[in-house]
Motif scaffolding. Structure first.
Motif, short mmCIF file in Angstrom:
data_model
loop_
_atom_site.label_atom_id
_atom_site.label_comp_id
_atom_site.label_asym_id
_atom_site.label_seq_id
_atom_site.Cartn_x
_atom_site.Cartn_y
_atom_site.Cartn_z
N GLN A 148 0.83 -1.21 0.00
CA GLN A 148 0.00 0.00 0.00
C GLN A 148 0.86 1.25 0.00
OE1 GLN A 148 -3.53 0.19 2.66
NE2 GLN A 148 -2.90 -1.85 3.32
N GLY A 149 1.94 1.22 0.80
CA GLY A 149 2.81 2.38 0.90
C GLY A 149 3.46 2.72 -0.43
N HIS A 353 1.45 7.71 21.87
CA HIS A 353 0.76 6.43 21.96
C HIS A 353 -0.76 6.62 22.01
CE1 HIS A 353 4.59 4.30 23.63
NE2 HIS A 353 4.73 4.77 22.41
N TYR A 354 -1.27 7.21 20.91
CA TYR A 354 -2.71 7.42 20.75
C TYR A 354 -3.05 7.18 19.29
CZ TYR A 354 -2.10 9.34 25.34
OH TYR A 354 -1.75 9.46 26.66
N ALA A 355 -4.23 6.64 19.04
CA ALA A 355 -4.66 6.35 17.68
C ALA A 355 -6.18 6.37 17.62
CB ALA A 355 -4.12 4.99 17.23
N ASP A 356 -6.69 6.49 16.40
CA ASP A 356 -8.13 6.35 16.19
C ASP A 356 -8.43 5.40 15.03
OD1 ASP A 356 -7.39 7.90 14.04
OD2 ASP A 356 -8.71 9.59 14.50
N THR A 357 -7.35 4.74 14.52
CA THR A 357 -7.50 3.86 13.38
C THR A 357 -6.57 2.66 13.54
OG1 THR A 357 -7.89 5.80 11.99
CG2 THR A 357 -7.46 3.73 10.85
N ASN A 358 -7.04 1.49 13.09
CA ASN A 358 -6.22 0.28 13.12
C ASN A 358 -6.07 -0.22 11.69
OD1 ASN A 358 -5.63 -2.76 13.42
ND2 ASN A 358 -5.41 -2.00 15.53
N ILE A 359 -4.84 -0.58 11.33
CA ILE A 359 -4.54 -0.98 9.95
C ILE A 359 -5.26 -2.27 9.58
CG2 ILE A 359 -2.48 -2.40 10.38
CD1 ILE A 359 -2.94 0.29 7.60
N ARG A 360 -5.73 -3.02 10.56
CA ARG A 360 -6.47 -4.25 10.28
C ARG A 360 -7.92 -3.97 9.91
NH1 ARG A 360 -3.51 -6.98 15.46
NH2 ARG A 360 -1.73 -7.86 14.32
N GLU A 361 -8.33 -2.71 10.10
CA GLU A 361 -9.72 -2.34 9.82
C GLU A 361 -9.81 -1.23 8.78
OE1 GLU A 361 -10.94 -1.15 13.67
OE2 GLU A 361 -10.90 -3.19 14.52
N ALA A 362 -8.69 -0.72 8.32
CA ALA A 362 -8.68 0.40 7.38
C ALA A 362 -7.47 0.30 6.47
CB ALA A 362 -8.66 1.73 8.14
N THR A 363 -7.54 0.96 5.34
CA THR A 363 -6.37 1.04 4.46
C THR A 363 -5.41 2.09 4.99
OG1 THR A 363 -7.30 2.77 3.05
CG2 THR A 363 -7.83 0.46 2.48
N LEU A 364 -4.21 2.08 4.47
CA LEU A 364 -3.22 3.08 4.86
C LEU A 364 -3.70 4.48 4.50
CD1 LEU A 364 -0.43 3.70 6.03
CD2 LEU A 364 0.54 3.22 3.77
N LEU A 365 -4.29 4.63 3.33
CA LEU A 365 -4.79 5.94 2.91
C LEU A 365 -5.91 6.40 3.82
CD1 LEU A 365 -4.67 8.29 0.94
CD2 LEU A 365 -6.21 7.01 -0.58
N GLU A 366 -6.80 5.49 4.23
CA GLU A 366 -7.88 5.85 5.15
C GLU A 366 -7.31 6.30 6.50
OE1 GLU A 366 -11.46 2.95 3.44
OE2 GLU A 366 -10.08 2.23 5.01
N ALA A 367 -6.24 5.63 6.95
CA ALA A 367 -5.61 6.03 8.21
C ALA A 367 -5.04 7.44 8.11
CB ALA A 367 -4.51 5.04 8.57
N LEU A 368 -4.44 7.76 6.98
CA LEU A 368 -3.88 9.10 6.78
C LEU A 368 -4.96 10.18 6.74
CD1 LEU A 368 -1.19 8.15 4.12
CD2 LEU A 368 -0.72 9.04 6.41
N LYS A 369 -6.19 9.79 6.44
CA LYS A 369 -7.30 10.74 6.39
C LYS A 369 -8.17 10.67 7.65
CE LYS A 369 -9.19 10.99 2.15
NZ LYS A 369 -9.71 10.54 0.83
N SER A 370 -7.70 9.94 8.66
CA SER A 370 -8.45 9.79 9.91
C SER A 370 -8.47 11.10 10.69
CB SER A 370 -7.83 8.69 10.77
OG SER A 370 -6.57 9.14 11.31
#
Length: 453
Positions: A148-149, A353-370
């Motif tokens: 994906q990267g 150490h904070y997140a709102d997205t997990n790569i197992r549930e979203a694409t890398l691009l979706e994570a970047l737009k979180s």
């Protein structure tokens, strides 16, 4: 890949062979062959600096290049030029900027991933020590992130942990499959064997950033008795076969003067380190010792020493915090890099150490737009003084606001540390560093204005 690119790349590889035979005569030819790949203004500036560097036989960067050509295996030198400089820095960066323009989000230059949270050491104050043990990113998950990267223009991948060399076979497998990318693993190096060193030299596109925090006594203070001896033994094994490596140092209140010393840097060069990566201690987790945070004087010392050594030493040095001026502030939040931990949480930074997205549930691009990553994009820079770049260590209220607005969760599953708690640990350090950093920033700005006149 276009026919034009293939022809130019083949010419570049052939030029590398000539450079190794006679660097003085053929390095200029190599630079000229890189020029057709240049797409962005800052790339042209780098090539101009390379021209100026090679014109001066006494230049320390020229001496560094000559040392690298002597020390590194031929396959390693080729992969550094083709994958790091060509694919990651030139072609990949231009692709990433195009994706950013299309999607309105950050696209990083590098992705840091944790293959595992497990480790064969337990270093006091480790920034990853608060992740729950036993978590892993599978080979397929790591491979998917890399695929994906690369579609987004990312060709530089780093591993941390835990101890990534617990997954050495998978790291080599991924390097072989993604032979057009470059990889670097942050490791305690105690698991380096002659066999692994040989594999790394053969594959060519995996460097090790070896954790070392001073000489034996200072290093073993946090990392355990006998660790230093194993660390330098690993450096010997890697140097003997021409595998690429450097040192990675956490500087804190007890070791800053030692790791900022000329003697330490010279020892690392003598061991064969090509680069050195300095990080400052961060008080993460409920058992963090805030007394290990560096003083303003120690942080200034590191700033001054790294600049001094860059001007005269045959090694590439990076200071993760104090180099804010070179990249206009914080690089996290996907602006230049992000972190995916072994649970799959996509974090803005290895120290956040904070997140709102997990790569197992979203694409890398979706994570970047979180929401959390868009908060970083919206509120950057966190300080106009780029010597105070960090939204935690230097501007703690900035992180509190972004985490709360994004409704992000703690990824420290052992203690779920609230963002307000970790921010409070940094407030005094931020307050004390502020005036010192402002003085250095004004001095640096005045010097730049004077040079421009």
């Amino acid at each position: 890949m276009s026919v034009k690119y293939s022809v130019q790349a083949a010419a570049l590889r052939e030029a590398l062979r000539y450079v190794r035979r006679n660097p003085e005569q053929n390095f200029a030819r190599l630079i000229n062959l890189v020029r057709p790949f240049v797409r962005m203004p800052w790339h042209r500036e780098i090539l101009q600096q390379a021209d100026e560097m090679w014109a001066d036989p006494g230049n320390n960067w020229r001496r560094f290049t000559e040392r690298a050509l002597r020390q590194l295996a031929p396959n390693v030198a080729e992969k550094i030029v083709m994958n790091f400089f060509l694919n990651a820095a030139l072609i990949g960066a231009a692709t990433a900027r195009a994706v950013e323009a299309e999607h309105g989000c950050n696209v990083p230059w590098a992705i840091l991933m944790d293959p595992t949270t497990n480790c064969n050491l337990r270093c006091e104050g480790c920034w990853a020590g608060e992740y729950a043990r036993g978590a892993h990113l599978s080979l397929e998950e790591l491979d998917g992130i890399i695929q994906q990267g690369k579609e987004l223009g990312v060709y530089f991948y780093l591993y941390s942990g835990g101890e990534p060399l617990l997954r050495a076979d998978d790291i080599v497998t991924l390097a072989q499959k993604h032979h057009d990318a470059v990889f670097c693993a942050f490791t305690n190096a105690t698991l380096v064997t002659p066999e692994l060193a040989g594999q790394l030299a053969e594959v060519g596109n995996v460097a090790l950033a070896i954790s070392v925090e001073g000489f034996d006594q200072a290093n073993d203070f946090r990392r355990g008795a006998g660790t230093y001896a194993k660390t330098v033994r690993a450096m010997d094994l890697l140097r003997e076969v021409g595998a690429p490596f450097g040192f990675s140092t956490c500087y804190h209140a007890e070791n800053t003067e030692e790791v900022a010393s000329e003697g330490f840097v010279d020892a690392m060069i003598e061991k064969g380190c090509m680069f050195g990566w300095y990080f400052t201690y961060m008080p993460l987790g409920q058992h963090a010792r805030t007394e290990l945070l560096v003083t303003p004087e120690q942080r200034q010392l590191m700033y001054e020493r790294v600049h001094e050594f860059r001007a005269k030493k045959e090694i590439f040095l990076i200071d993760f915090w104090n180099d804010g001026p070179y990249c206009a502030g914080c690089i996290a939040g996907g602006r230049h890099y992000l972190h995916i931990n072994a649970h799959g949480d996509v974090e803005p930074c290895a120290f956040i150490h904070y997140a709102d997205t997990n790569i197992r549930e979203a694409t890398l691009l979706e994570a970047l737009k979180s929401p959390l990553f868009m908060q970083y994009r919206e509120h950057y820079p966190f300080n106009e003084n780029h010597l105070r770049p960090c939204p935690l260590l230097d501007n703690p209220d900035a992180l509190v606001g972004m985490v709360n607005r994004a409704q992000a969760y703690s990824t420290q599953r052992q203690d779920n540390e609230p963002v307000e708690v970790v921010a409070d640990k940094c407030r005094e350090a931020a307050k004390r560093w502020g005036p010192v950093a402002d003085g250095l920033w004004q001095e640096q700005t005045a010097k730049a204005v004077k040079q421009a006149i």
